[in-house]
Scaffold this motif. Structure first.
Motif, short mmCIF file in Angstrom:
data_model
loop_
_atom_site.label_atom_id
_atom_site.label_comp_id
_atom_site.label_asym_id
_atom_site.label_seq_id
_atom_site.Cartn_x
_atom_site.Cartn_y
_atom_site.Cartn_z
N ALA A 238 78.41 85.38 8.18
CA ALA A 238 77.43 86.02 9.06
C ALA A 238 78.14 86.66 10.25
O ALA A 238 77.80 87.79 10.67
N ALA A 239 79.14 85.98 10.80
CA ALA A 239 79.89 86.53 11.92
C ALA A 239 80.65 87.80 11.51
O ALA A 239 80.73 88.77 12.27
N GLU A 240 81.19 87.80 10.29
CA GLU A 240 81.91 88.98 9.80
C GLU A 240 81.00 90.21 9.71
O GLU A 240 81.42 91.34 9.99
N PHE A 241 79.72 89.98 9.36
CA PHE A 241 78.76 91.08 9.24
C PHE A 241 78.00 91.35 10.54
O PHE A 241 77.17 92.26 10.60
N GLY A 242 78.27 90.53 11.55
CA GLY A 242 77.57 90.71 12.82
C GLY A 242 76.15 90.18 12.79
O GLY A 242 75.34 90.48 13.69
N VAL A 243 75.81 89.39 11.79
CA VAL A 243 74.45 88.85 11.68
C VAL A 243 74.25 87.74 12.71
O VAL A 243 75.04 86.80 12.78
N GLY A 244 73.21 87.86 13.51
CA GLY A 244 72.92 86.87 14.53
C GLY A 244 73.68 87.07 15.82
O GLY A 244 73.56 86.26 16.74
N HIS A 245 74.45 88.15 15.90
CA HIS A 245 75.25 88.40 17.10
C HIS A 245 74.93 89.74 17.74
O HIS A 245 75.66 90.19 18.62
N ASP A 246 73.83 90.35 17.29
CA ASP A 246 73.51 91.69 17.81
C ASP A 246 72.39 91.68 18.84
O ASP A 246 71.94 92.73 19.30
N GLY A 247 71.90 90.47 19.20
CA GLY A 247 70.82 90.37 20.16
C GLY A 247 69.45 90.61 19.55
O GLY A 247 68.43 90.40 20.22
N ARG A 248 69.40 91.04 18.32
CA ARG A 248 68.13 91.32 17.66
C ARG A 248 67.63 90.14 16.84
O ARG A 248 66.43 89.91 16.74
N GLN A 249 68.54 89.38 16.27
CA GLN A 249 68.19 88.25 15.41
C GLN A 249 68.91 86.99 15.89
O GLN A 249 70.06 87.04 16.35
N LYS A 250 68.21 85.85 15.77
CA LYS A 250 68.79 84.56 16.09
C LYS A 250 69.18 83.86 14.79
O LYS A 250 68.41 83.85 13.82
N LEU A 251 70.35 83.26 14.79
CA LEU A 251 70.82 82.52 13.62
C LEU A 251 70.76 81.03 13.94
O LEU A 251 71.27 80.58 14.98
N THR A 252 70.13 80.27 13.07
CA THR A 252 70.05 78.82 13.30
C THR A 252 70.45 78.07 12.05
O THR A 252 70.06 78.43 10.93
N GLY A 253 71.25 77.03 12.23
CA GLY A 253 71.58 76.13 11.14
C GLY A 253 70.65 74.94 11.21
O GLY A 253 70.60 74.24 12.23
N LEU A 254 69.88 74.69 10.17
CA LEU A 254 68.91 73.59 10.21
C LEU A 254 69.59 72.23 10.13
O LEU A 254 69.01 71.22 10.54
N LEU A 255 70.79 72.17 9.59
CA LEU A 255 71.58 70.93 9.63
C LEU A 255 73.00 71.30 10.02
O LEU A 255 73.78 71.81 9.22
N LEU A 256 73.32 71.03 11.28
CA LEU A 256 74.63 71.40 11.82
C LEU A 256 75.15 70.27 12.69
O LEU A 256 74.41 69.70 13.50
N PHE A 257 76.41 69.93 12.51
CA PHE A 257 77.05 68.89 13.29
C PHE A 257 78.02 69.51 14.29
O PHE A 257 78.54 70.61 14.06
N ILE A 258 78.30 68.78 15.36
CA ILE A 258 79.25 69.30 16.34
C ILE A 258 80.64 69.46 15.72
O ILE A 258 81.42 70.32 16.13
N SER A 259 80.93 68.64 14.71
CA SER A 259 82.21 68.80 14.01
C SER A 259 82.28 70.13 13.27
O SER A 259 83.36 70.72 13.13
N ASP A 260 81.11 70.63 12.81
CA ASP A 260 81.07 71.96 12.19
C ASP A 260 81.39 73.03 13.21
O ASP A 260 82.15 73.98 12.92
N VAL A 261 80.80 72.91 14.38
CA VAL A 261 81.06 73.89 15.45
C VAL A 261 82.53 73.85 15.84
O VAL A 261 83.16 74.89 16.07
N HIS A 262 83.09 72.64 15.90
CA HIS A 262 84.50 72.49 16.24
C HIS A 262 85.38 73.18 15.21
O HIS A 262 86.37 73.84 15.56
#
Length: 402
Positions: A238-262
């Motif tokens: 999604a980051a490679e395509f700019g999805v969720g980073h253009d201010g128009r759409q919000k991207l949410t992970g319904l199951l996400l851990f802080i270790s994933d973010v890390h």
């Protein structure tokens, strides 16, 4: 003859005394059954083991004059293997309670064994609402953000923040469909719309087509109803395509851990929305626990699965002390009666096994907003337990009808 009889009785008495002494010294034994080698090892794994051992150490290492022992095993993410381990632990190795259990099929398989054996399960990883629904057990404590809390909690918060039109990128198996269904029901009930969805196989490698559909859908929320490697890899693409980073759409992970973010890094993960009951930097008590945990676990901050393992084992051990027994029925009664200290926040164990606590919606910070290692989340809003978790259902959970 009289001497022989008395000698025999004396030996029998000595032997009986020895066995009684052994029984009195039998340890309180906790088995940690988690993913030690697969896709969930980062969010749970040896960190869950470390958290359990912390709770035991802080309880003094013994109860009722008996030592507390911790054993561990890998689920291998195979229901049959995990169930076999649980059965051996209960029947042969005298394990009193099992902690962990990621992946719904594994958790349900072990719950079937524990229900039959009348032994306690402390589930801090598996997320299915079935664990306290139609597959419930009077010996289960479900201390994890479940599929309803993760999906419906996130959906409610984002719709109320203005995210009315949703597109789902969903893993094509039971867990993914359950997450999408729970979120969709809340979105539509609040006047929002599901404008589309795209399915992908489990452990996919290419999400390009699904992400482009989402980008072109005019949805203002793109929800990832998947987990683990699928979540991480779909976020990367999604980051490679700019999805969720253009201010128009919000991207949410319904199951996400802080270790994933890390693992992703803030440059990729920034802007993601996350629902969780625990974040290490939320307040003084969570930070104090995280500092102790990091000292035991290579400087890493705890995930919610690891924090919940600590909290539920702490509550379990306190219940044994209150009941003055490790008998499962007595301990479960004590666990239900006593309030749970969830790092300074109130929680309680409901009759069906669901642990009730507030959760919160967070957003992942930008690299510029983050001021220190692991400083990843900013709180958007709190979500009350009653809005996050389903009500107890006597029609689904059989033992509630009695």
């Amino acid at each position: 003859m009289r001497f022989r009889v008395m000698a025999g009785l004396g030996f029998a008495a000595l032997l009986a005394g020895s066995f009684a002494g052994q029984a009195a010294e039998a340890p309180v034994k906790i088995g940690v059954l988690t993913d030690l080698s697969g896709f969930a090892a980062d969010s749970g794994g040896t960190g869950v083991v470390a958290a359990v051992k912390m709770a035991v150490k802080e309880a003094g290492g013994q109860l009722l004059g008996q030592p507390i022992e911790v054993v561990q095993a890998d689920t291998l993410n195979k229901p049959d293997s995990a169930a076999q381990t649980a059965r051996r632990w209960f029947e042969v190795e005298s394990v009193d309670a099992i902690v962990g259990l990621p992946v719904t099929p594994v958790a349900l398989a072990v719950q079937n064994v524990a229900r039959a054996q009348k032994r306690i399960l402390l589930i801090n990883e598996g997320a299915s609402t079935e664990l306290t629904g139609k597959q419930c057990s009077p010996y289960t404590v479900h201390f994890a953000d479940d599929t309803n809390a993760l999906a419906a909690g996130t959906a409610r918060a984002l719709v109320q923040e203005g995210g009315k039109d949703w597109f789902f990128l969903t893993a094509d198996f039971a867990f993914g469909h359950t997450m999408e269904d729970a979120a969709s029901q809340v979105v539509t009930a609040l006047g929002g719309h599901v404008v589309g969805h795209a399915l992908h196989p489990l452990n996919a490698t290419d999400y390009a087509s699904a992400l482009l559909q989402a980008q072109q859908s005019n949805a203002n929320v793109i929800a990832l109803a998947n987990s683990a490697g699928d979540t991480i890899n779909s976020i990367k693409q999604a980051a490679e395509f700019g999805v969720g980073h253009d201010g128009r759409q919000k991207l949410t992970g319904l199951l996400l851990f802080i270790s994933d973010v890390h693992s992703l890094g803030l440059k990729v993960a920034q802007g993601l929305f996350v629902t969780t009951g625990f974040y290490w930097d939320d307040d003084d008590q969570t930070r104090a626990f995280a500092k102790r945990f990091a000292a035991e676990f290579n400087g890493r901050m705890p995930t919610k699965a690891q924090a919940n393992a600590y909290a539920e084992v702490k509550h379990y051990l306190a219940a044994i002390a209150a009941a003055k027994s490790k008998a499962p029925d007595a301990v479960m009664e004590a666990m239900r009666k006593a309030p749970i200290d969830y790092f300074g926040h109130p929680a309680s164990l409901r009759e069906d096994g669901r642990v009730m606590y507030d959760v919160a919606l967070y957003q992942v910070k930008t690299p510029q907003e983050s001021k220190a290692p692991w400083d990843y989340y900013k709180k958007i809003r709190s979500i009350a337990a009653k809005d996050a978790f389903l009500p107890a259902d006597p029609q689904a959970c059989g033992f509630l009808k009695k």
